[in-house]
Design a protein around this motif. Structure first.
Motif, PDB file in Angstrom:
ATOM      1  N   GLN A 114      43.973  41.795  39.338  1.00  0.00           N
ATOM      2  CA  GLN A 114      44.736  43.008  39.874  1.00  0.00           C
ATOM      3  C   GLN A 114      43.888  43.536  38.972  1.00  0.00           C
ATOM      4  OE1 GLN A 114      47.360  43.839  42.140  1.00  0.00           O
ATOM      5  NE2 GLN A 114      45.453  45.604  41.768  1.00  0.00           N
ATOM      6  N   ASP A 115      43.364  43.680  37.462  1.00  0.00           N
ATOM      7  CA  ASP A 115      42.627  44.569  37.164  1.00  0.00           C
ATOM      8  C   ASP A 115      41.469  44.492  37.805  1.00  0.00           C
ATOM      9  OD1 ASP A 115      45.129  44.989  34.909  1.00  0.00           O
ATOM     10  OD2 ASP A 115      43.796  43.823  32.922  1.00  0.00           O
ATOM     11  N   GLU A 116      40.757  43.417  37.708  1.00  0.00           N
ATOM     12  CA  GLU A 116      39.751  43.536  38.677  1.00  0.00           C
ATOM     13  C   GLU A 116      39.132  44.378  39.911  1.00  0.00           C
ATOM     14  OE1 GLU A 116      37.213  39.525  36.918  1.00  0.00           O
ATOM     15  OE2 GLU A 116      38.018  39.532  39.126  1.00  0.00           O
ATOM     16  N   LEU A 117      40.789  44.501  40.740  1.00  0.00           N
ATOM     17  CA  LEU A 117      40.871  44.917  42.048  1.00  0.00           C
ATOM     18  C   LEU A 117      41.203  45.650  42.041  1.00  0.00           C
ATOM     19  CD1 LEU A 117      43.594  42.230  43.180  1.00  0.00           C
ATOM     20  CD2 LEU A 117      41.176  42.865  44.061  1.00  0.00           C
ATOM     21  N   ASP A 118      41.834  46.714  40.517  1.00  0.00           N
ATOM     22  CA  ASP A 118      42.248  48.166  40.534  1.00  0.00           C
ATOM     23  C   ASP A 118      40.493  48.507  39.966  1.00  0.00           C
ATOM     24  OD1 ASP A 118      45.069  47.388  41.176  1.00  0.00           O
ATOM     25  OD2 ASP A 118      45.096  47.601  38.782  1.00  0.00           O
ATOM     26  N   ALA A 119      39.515  48.208  39.329  1.00  0.00           N
ATOM     27  CA  ALA A 119      38.559  48.618  39.015  1.00  0.00           C
ATOM     28  C   ALA A 119      37.755  48.652  40.286  1.00  0.00           C
ATOM     29  CB  ALA A 119      38.110  47.440  37.709  1.00  0.00           C
ATOM     30  N   VAL A 120      37.618  48.071  40.901  1.00  0.00           N
ATOM     31  CA  VAL A 120      36.802  47.934  42.775  1.00  0.00           C
ATOM     32  C   VAL A 120      37.738  49.229  43.261  1.00  0.00           C
ATOM     33  CG1 VAL A 120      36.105  46.836  44.729  1.00  0.00           C
ATOM     34  CG2 VAL A 120      36.544  45.932  42.261  1.00  0.00           C
ATOM     35  N   GLN A 121      38.660  49.616  43.061  1.00  0.00           N
ATOM     36  CA  GLN A 121      38.504  50.635  43.567  1.00  0.00           C
ATOM     37  C   GLN A 121      38.591  52.080  43.032  1.00  0.00           C
ATOM     38  OE1 GLN A 121      40.099  51.200  46.770  1.00  0.00           O
ATOM     39  NE2 GLN A 121      39.639  49.014  46.814  1.00  0.00           N
ATOM     40  N   ARG A 122      38.366  51.542  41.432  1.00  0.00           N
ATOM     41  CA  ARG A 122      37.653  53.087  41.303  1.00  0.00           C
ATOM     42  C   ARG A 122      36.111  52.566  41.453  1.00  0.00           C
ATOM     43  NH1 ARG A 122      41.447  51.235  37.300  1.00  0.00           N
ATOM     44  NH2 ARG A 122      39.107  49.913  35.864  1.00  0.00           N
ATOM     45  N   GLU A 123      35.473  52.404  41.990  1.00  0.00           N
ATOM     46  CA  GLU A 123      33.809  51.907  42.053  1.00  0.00           C
ATOM     47  C   GLU A 123      33.588  51.485  40.229  1.00  0.00           C
ATOM     48  OE1 GLU A 123      31.202  53.791  44.167  1.00  0.00           O
ATOM     49  OE2 GLU A 123      33.060  53.998  45.292  1.00  0.00           O
ATOM     50  N   ASP A 124      34.000  50.929  39.504  1.00  0.00           N
ATOM     51  CA  ASP A 124      33.192  50.417  38.247  1.00  0.00           C
ATOM     52  C   ASP A 124      33.738  49.080  38.537  1.00  0.00           C
ATOM     53  OD1 ASP A 124      33.621  50.315  35.645  1.00  0.00           O
ATOM     54  OD2 ASP A 124      36.141  50.159  34.781  1.00  0.00           O
ATOM     55  N   MET A 125      32.535  48.749  37.900  1.00  0.00           N
ATOM     56  CA  MET A 125      31.823  47.166  38.108  1.00  0.00           C
ATOM     57  C   MET A 125      32.299  46.673  36.483  1.00  0.00           C
ATOM     58  SD  MET A 125      31.392  46.621  41.183  1.00  0.00           S
ATOM     59  CE  MET A 125      31.874  48.153  42.436  1.00  0.00           C
ATOM     60  N   THR A 126      32.279  47.122  34.829  1.00  0.00           N
ATOM     61  CA  THR A 126      32.522  47.007  34.043  1.00  0.00           C
ATOM     62  C   THR A 126      32.953  45.851  34.315  1.00  0.00           C
ATOM     63  OG1 THR A 126      34.284  47.975  33.632  1.00  0.00           O
ATOM     64  CG2 THR A 126      31.658  49.083  33.014  1.00  0.00           C
ATOM     65  N   PRO A 127      34.225  44.964  34.573  1.00  0.00           N
ATOM     66  CA  PRO A 127      34.631  43.503  34.736  1.00  0.00           C
ATOM     67  C   PRO A 127      33.795  42.612  35.025  1.00  0.00           C
ATOM     68  CG  PRO A 127      36.641  45.360  35.843  1.00  0.00           C
ATOM     69  CD  PRO A 127      34.920  46.168  35.331  1.00  0.00           C
ATOM     70  N   PHE A 128      32.960  42.581  35.874  1.00  0.00           N
ATOM     71  CA  PHE A 128      32.426  41.691  36.583  1.00  0.00           C
ATOM     72  C   PHE A 128      30.710  41.686  35.492  1.00  0.00           C
ATOM     73  CE2 PHE A 128      34.809  44.284  39.487  1.00  0.00           C
ATOM     74  CZ  PHE A 128      35.615  42.742  40.356  1.00  0.00           C
ATOM     75  N   ASP A 129      29.721  40.076  35.631  1.00  0.00           N
ATOM     76  CA  ASP A 129      28.160  40.591  35.405  1.00  0.00           C
ATOM     77  C   ASP A 129      27.601  39.271  36.233  1.00  0.00           C
ATOM     78  OD1 ASP A 129      29.643  38.156  34.837  1.00  0.00           O
ATOM     79  OD2 ASP A 129      29.905  38.264  32.491  1.00  0.00           O
ATOM     80  N   GLY A 130      26.608  39.570  36.016  1.00  0.00           N
ATOM     81  CA  GLY A 130      25.925  38.349  36.658  1.00  0.00           C
ATOM     82  C   GLY A 130      25.297  39.308  38.580  1.00  0.00           C
ATOM     83  N   VAL A 131      25.594  38.622  38.544  1.00  0.00           N
ATOM     84  CA  VAL A 131      25.009  38.426  40.613  1.00  0.00           C
ATOM     85  C   VAL A 131      26.355  39.405  40.869  1.00  0.00           C
ATOM     86  CG1 VAL A 131      25.264  37.581  42.694  1.00  0.00           C
ATOM     87  CG2 VAL A 131      23.970  36.687  41.644  1.00  0.00           C
ATOM     88  N   GLU A 132      27.522  38.875  40.259  1.00  0.00           N
ATOM     89  CA  GLU A 132      29.210  40.426  41.074  1.00  0.00           C
ATOM     90  C   GLU A 132      28.537  41.690  40.727  1.00  0.00           C
ATOM     91  OE1 GLU A 132      32.451  38.714  39.736  1.00  0.00           O
ATOM     92  OE2 GLU A 132      32.162  36.253  40.794  1.00  0.00           O
ATOM     93  N   SER A 133      28.233  42.072  39.012  1.00  0.00           N
ATOM     94  CA  SER A 133      27.895  43.385  39.178  1.00  0.00           C
ATOM     95  C   SER A 133      27.116  43.959  39.716  1.00  0.00           C
ATOM     96  CB  SER A 133      27.732  43.395  37.262  1.00  0.00           C
ATOM     97  OG  SER A 133      26.848  44.514  37.059  1.00  0.00           O
ATOM     98  N   LEU A 134      25.686  43.196  40.203  1.00  0.00           N
ATOM     99  CA  LEU A 134      24.431  43.798  40.594  1.00  0.00           C
ATOM    100  C   LEU A 134      25.092  44.028  41.974  1.00  0.00           C
ATOM    101  CD1 LEU A 134      21.644  43.905  40.825  1.00  0.00           C
ATOM    102  CD2 LEU A 134      21.821  41.849  41.864  1.00  0.00           C
ATOM    103  N   VAL A 135      25.562  42.981  42.730  1.00  0.00           N
ATOM    104  CA  VAL A 135      26.227  42.854  44.212  1.00  0.00           C
ATOM    105  C   VAL A 135      26.593  44.614  44.085  1.00  0.00           C
ATOM    106  CG1 VAL A 135      27.465  42.586  45.861  1.00  0.00           C
ATOM    107  CG2 VAL A 135      25.678  40.516  45.030  1.00  0.00           C
TER     108      VAL A 135
END
Length: 203
Positions: A114-135
């Motif tokens: 849920q924290d990752e989903l909430d971050a995406v809604q803020r267009e905050d990519m800091t929870p992601f790394d590697g290919v996911e962060s880049l995408v």
């Protein structure tokens, strides 16, 4: 708060013409219908949900759109989580409730917290790394209108030109769906379009 009224007809299968039925079958019996169903393609009357119902307005264009969407969902080199991250980034930017709710269901099945989903809604990519962060970052830049040289070369190096092409096309496709959903007033809580609804809307 009253439900928003669709601006277009929601057709039951028994109301469809031959070319509409062919498109309906391509959507409901094709690749989207295989495997786990994370969101329903049809309602309890058999009508297509979300953007798919309006594909029936122009079956030739709708068939091309559904084929493109199926290819982007199931036939690209984008990792599944990265693909859903990109789609949810489009949904966040476009404020598309149907896209967000539908693809959050897919994302949860792929292990998004849920924290990752909430971050995406803020267009905050800091929870992601590697290919996911880049995408995620690349999708956001594409929604701004372009990739500068630095972003292009970073994405090209990590993804390759084929996958980068697929990502650019995916962002464009889901932006198109978001526009259609907005203009035709389609959402999870949209009331079915009927002549009675039209009369009520005019009062």
């Amino acid at each position: 708060m009253p439900k928003m009224l669709r601006r277009t007809d929601s057709l039951r299968p028994d109301q469809m013409k031959t070319d509409q039925k062919k498109l309906y079958e391509a959507i409901t019996q094709g690749s989207r219908a295989q495997g786990p169903q994370h969101f329903a393609l049809t309602d309890d009357l058999g009508r297509l949900r979300g953007p798919f119902g309006d594909f029936l307005l122009s079956p030739s264009v709708g068939m091309a759109l559904q084929a493109l969407g199926a290819a982007l969902r199931y036939e690209t080199d984008l990792p599944d989580r990265a693909r859903e991250l990109a789609i949810l980034t489009v949904a966040a930017r476009q404020r598309s409730t149907f896209e967000r709710e539908s693809h959050e269901a897919v994302a949860r099945a792929l292990g998004f917290s849920q924290d990752e989903l909430d971050a995406v809604q803020r267009e905050d990519m800091t929870p992601f790394d590697g290919v996911e962060s880049l995408v995620g970052r690349t999708a956001a830049a594409l929604l701004d209108g372009d990739l500068d040289d630095s972003a292009w070369y970073e994405a090209e190096e990590l993804l390759g030109q084929r996958t980068l092409f697929e990502l650019v096309t995916l962002v464009g496709y889901y932006s198109t769906l978001a526009l259609q959903l907005r203009v035709f007033r389609v959402g999870p809580e949209t009331a079915a379009h009927t002549p009675i609804d039209e009369a009520a809307a005019r009062r």
